[in-house]
Scaffold this motif. Sequence first.
Motif, PDB file in Angstrom:
ATOM      1  N   SER A   1     -91.090   7.139  59.956  1.00  0.00           N
ATOM      2  CA  SER A   1     -91.936   8.201  59.415  1.00  0.00           C
ATOM      3  C   SER A   1     -93.404   7.796  59.420  1.00  0.00           C
ATOM      4  CB  SER A   1     -91.522   8.533  57.982  1.00  0.00           C
ATOM      5  OG  SER A   1     -92.369   9.523  57.433  1.00  0.00           O
TER       6      SER A   1
ATOM      7  N   LEU B   1     -85.463  19.218  50.063  1.00  0.00           N
ATOM      8  CA  LEU B   1     -85.199  19.634  51.452  1.00  0.00           C
ATOM      9  C   LEU B   1     -85.852  20.979  51.766  1.00  0.00           C
ATOM     10  CD1 LEU B   1     -81.442  18.574  51.667  1.00  0.00           C
ATOM     11  CD2 LEU B   1     -83.408  17.391  52.683  1.00  0.00           C
ATOM     12  N   LYS B   2     -85.991  21.854  50.768  1.00  0.00           N
ATOM     13  CA  LYS B   2     -86.657  23.152  50.974  1.00  0.00           C
ATOM     14  C   LYS B   2     -88.123  22.975  51.337  1.00  0.00           C
ATOM     15  CE  LYS B   2     -83.627  25.337  47.604  1.00  0.00           C
ATOM     16  NZ  LYS B   2     -83.557  25.896  46.236  1.00  0.00           N
ATOM     17  N   PHE B   3     -88.710  21.845  50.943  1.00  0.00           N
ATOM     18  CA  PHE B   3     -90.102  21.529  51.257  1.00  0.00           C
ATOM     19  C   PHE B   3     -90.195  20.606  52.479  1.00  0.00           C
ATOM     20  CE2 PHE B   3     -90.240  22.710  46.800  1.00  0.00           C
ATOM     21  CZ  PHE B   3     -91.371  23.507  46.733  1.00  0.00           C
ATOM     22  N   ASN B   4     -89.082  20.458  53.210  1.00  0.00           N
ATOM     23  CA  ASN B   4     -89.008  19.566  54.384  1.00  0.00           C
ATOM     24  C   ASN B   4     -89.286  18.116  54.023  1.00  0.00           C
ATOM     25  OD1 ASN B   4     -88.305  21.611  56.263  1.00  0.00           O
ATOM     26  ND2 ASN B   4     -90.445  22.281  56.233  1.00  0.00           N
ATOM     27  N   ILE B   5     -88.862  17.716  52.826  1.00  0.00           N
ATOM     28  CA  ILE B   5     -88.959  16.325  52.388  1.00  0.00           C
ATOM     29  C   ILE B   5     -87.544  15.758  52.422  1.00  0.00           C
ATOM     30  CG2 ILE B   5     -89.600  14.786  50.513  1.00  0.00           C
ATOM     31  CD1 ILE B   5     -91.547  16.995  49.562  1.00  0.00           C
ATOM     32  N   ASP B   6     -87.349  14.681  53.186  1.00  0.00           N
ATOM     33  CA  ASP B   6     -86.002  14.192  53.473  1.00  0.00           C
ATOM     34  C   ASP B   6     -85.571  12.952  52.700  1.00  0.00           C
ATOM     35  OD1 ASP B   6     -85.500  16.134  55.580  1.00  0.00           O
ATOM     36  OD2 ASP B   6     -86.993  15.022  56.726  1.00  0.00           O
TER      37      ASP B   6
ATOM     38  N   ASN C   1     -95.315  10.254  57.590  1.00  0.00           N
ATOM     39  CA  ASN C   1     -95.658  11.323  56.654  1.00  0.00           C
ATOM     40  C   ASN C   1     -95.091  11.025  55.276  1.00  0.00           C
ATOM     41  OD1 ASN C   1     -96.579  12.996  58.923  1.00  0.00           O
ATOM     42  ND2 ASN C   1     -94.408  13.190  59.380  1.00  0.00           N
TER      43      ASN C   1
ATOM     44  N   LYS D   1     -80.001  14.946  53.897  1.00  0.00           N
ATOM     45  CA  LYS D   1     -80.025  15.132  55.353  1.00  0.00           C
ATOM     46  C   LYS D   1     -79.563  13.866  56.086  1.00  0.00           C
ATOM     47  CE  LYS D   1     -83.099  16.374  59.150  1.00  0.00           C
ATOM     48  NZ  LYS D   1     -84.477  16.790  59.495  1.00  0.00           N
TER      49      LYS D   1
ATOM     50  N   GLU E   1     -91.267  13.337  62.355  1.00  0.00           N
ATOM     51  CA  GLU E   1     -91.888  14.282  61.422  1.00  0.00           C
ATOM     52  C   GLU E   1     -91.222  14.200  60.052  1.00  0.00           C
ATOM     53  OE1 GLU E   1     -94.675  15.799  62.229  1.00  0.00           O
ATOM     54  OE2 GLU E   1     -94.488  14.893  64.196  1.00  0.00           O
ATOM     55  N   VAL E   2     -90.439  13.189  59.817  1.00  0.00           N
ATOM     56  CA  VAL E   2     -89.745  13.009  58.552  1.00  0.00           C
ATOM     57  C   VAL E   2     -90.777  12.758  57.445  1.00  0.00           C
ATOM     58  CG1 VAL E   2     -88.151  11.527  57.269  1.00  0.00           C
ATOM     59  CG2 VAL E   2     -87.690  12.100  59.653  1.00  0.00           C
TER      60      VAL E   2
END
Length: 181
Positions: free
Chosen positions: A60, A113-118, A62, A51, A93-94
């Motif tokens: 971040s 990325l599918k788990f919103n982990i960048d 998170n 991303k 929110e990264v």
Amino acid sequence: MIVSAGKNETFPFARPIGVGLVESAINLTKLCLFNRPEYILFIGSAGSYGKYKIFDIVESKNSSNVELSFLENFSYTPIDNAVIIDTKLTISEVVVNSSNYISTNSNLSKDFLKFNIDLENMEFFSVLSVAKEFEIPAFGIFVVTNYANESAHSDFIKNHKEAMRILVKYLEDKNIIKEAK
């Protein structure tokens, strides 16, 4: 208090805490026990799962601790593997993943990325875990040095010096530090 991993990432204005999940947790715990800071700002490099681009600066609060084997359904964990620090210091929110291993499989890395982990950084999960335990506001500022792929290490080496310059300039521009010397 500003902290960094150390070794390749040392700064005159930051305290080194060690590389990886274990060293950073032990050393940051010692710092918090003997000289409790008002806040913890972790600075350093990160690998991108796709991303973010090389030399992007990302803030971040998170972090997660998800291993590649979990993405392939070869493992599970009975412990909480995410930390979110509720602080007004940053609004990002990264999610930054931490492991003692650097991801080099670009196909699997994209699954994060599918788990919103960048991003990935070896220490950040430990930093936020210690901060949460001590109820200290904390966040991280990262500069992307590489993608999580087959050339992750060589790209990290190639981009590291310029990335650290960009990170220091960002900290100066945001008035987080005075001119670094």
